[in-house]
Design a protein around this motif. Sequence first.
Motif, PDB file in Angstrom:
ATOM      1  N   ASP A 155      -1.894   2.483  -0.655  1.00  0.00           N
ATOM      2  CA  ASP A 155      -2.356   1.903  -1.922  1.00  0.00           C
ATOM      3  C   ASP A 155      -2.399   0.382  -1.853  1.00  0.00           C
ATOM      4  O   ASP A 155      -3.343  -0.255  -2.315  1.00  0.00           O
ATOM      5  N   GLU A 156      -1.354  -0.199  -1.259  1.00  0.00           N
ATOM      6  CA  GLU A 156      -1.300  -1.656  -1.142  1.00  0.00           C
ATOM      7  C   GLU A 156      -2.416  -2.177  -0.231  1.00  0.00           C
ATOM      8  O   GLU A 156      -3.067  -3.183  -0.534  1.00  0.00           O
ATOM      9  N   LEU A 157      -2.648  -1.477   0.873  1.00  0.00           N
ATOM     10  CA  LEU A 157      -3.727  -1.888   1.771  1.00  0.00           C
ATOM     11  C   LEU A 157      -5.084  -1.795   1.074  1.00  0.00           C
ATOM     12  O   LEU A 157      -5.924  -2.692   1.215  1.00  0.00           O
ATOM     13  N   ARG A 158      -5.303  -0.741   0.318  1.00  0.00           N
ATOM     14  CA  ARG A 158      -6.572  -0.585  -0.409  1.00  0.00           C
ATOM     15  C   ARG A 158      -6.778  -1.764  -1.361  1.00  0.00           C
ATOM     16  O   ARG A 158      -7.848  -2.369  -1.404  1.00  0.00           O
ATOM     17  N   GLU A 159      -5.728  -2.095  -2.100  1.00  0.00           N
ATOM     18  CA  GLU A 159      -5.812  -3.183  -3.077  1.00  0.00           C
ATOM     19  C   GLU A 159      -6.027  -4.538  -2.410  1.00  0.00           C
ATOM     20  O   GLU A 159      -6.861  -5.334  -2.839  1.00  0.00           O
ATOM     21  N   LYS A 160      -5.285  -4.811  -1.349  1.00  0.00           N
ATOM     22  CA  LYS A 160      -5.356  -6.135  -0.703  1.00  0.00           C
ATOM     23  C   LYS A 160      -6.606  -6.303   0.170  1.00  0.00           C
ATOM     24  O   LYS A 160      -7.079  -7.423   0.351  1.00  0.00           O
ATOM     25  N   LEU A 161      -7.116  -5.204   0.734  1.00  0.00           N
ATOM     26  CA  LEU A 161      -8.300  -5.301   1.582  1.00  0.00           C
ATOM     27  C   LEU A 161      -9.607  -5.346   0.791  1.00  0.00           C
ATOM     28  O   LEU A 161     -10.615  -5.835   1.292  1.00  0.00           O
ATOM     29  N   GLN A 162      -9.594  -4.847  -0.434  1.00  0.00           N
ATOM     30  CA  GLN A 162     -10.836  -4.745  -1.215  1.00  0.00           C
ATOM     31  C   GLN A 162     -11.610  -6.061  -1.320  1.00  0.00           C
ATOM     32  O   GLN A 162     -12.827  -6.062  -1.132  1.00  0.00           O
TER      33      GLN A 162
END
Length: 181
Positions: A155-162
């Motif tokens: 979830d954190e990767l999805r949010e930060k990579l977007q």
Amino acid sequence: MIKRLLSKRLLLLVIPLVLVVAGAGFFLLGGAGAAPFVLNITINQSGDGGKSAAPAEQHLTVSLGERIVNLADPGGYRYLKTEIVVEVAVDQKTYERLTAAGGGGGHGGGGGSTDPLRAELEHSWPKIQDTLTMVLTSKTVDELATLEGKEHLKDELREKLQPAFGDYKITEVYLTQFVIQ
């Protein structure tokens, strides 16, 4: 005598009727090279004939590569080896453009130059790699050891990579390789 005539007449009516029904069923089920019958029904279609419906959404994946990073545990002796694959949603036109460009459609792939989605993201690649490093190195073994910890990481990767992916909406993050030593 009348019974015999009725049974023969009945038989003469029933046999052709059975043959017609069997032939129709054979045709509808697509047997022996017959054209298959397709019934296309749309339920709950809007009054404008469905013209306002959103175009079909497609999904492409891109590997962000294999990474080995030190974890944030005291002493710095623990590391994580991982490969992260990101799935993005694209419209039909973009999907056709990208899949026609590289033939592979960005599915799987090792992140090589033949991946058209990777080529589209080339201008953001340093930002993507930096984000991966910053997020992964901030984690401890205890945070990543549980299933909930891995889900939180995704979830954190999805949010930060977007932000680095721009118009490509990240729909899923996959941890295709995940080893803690």
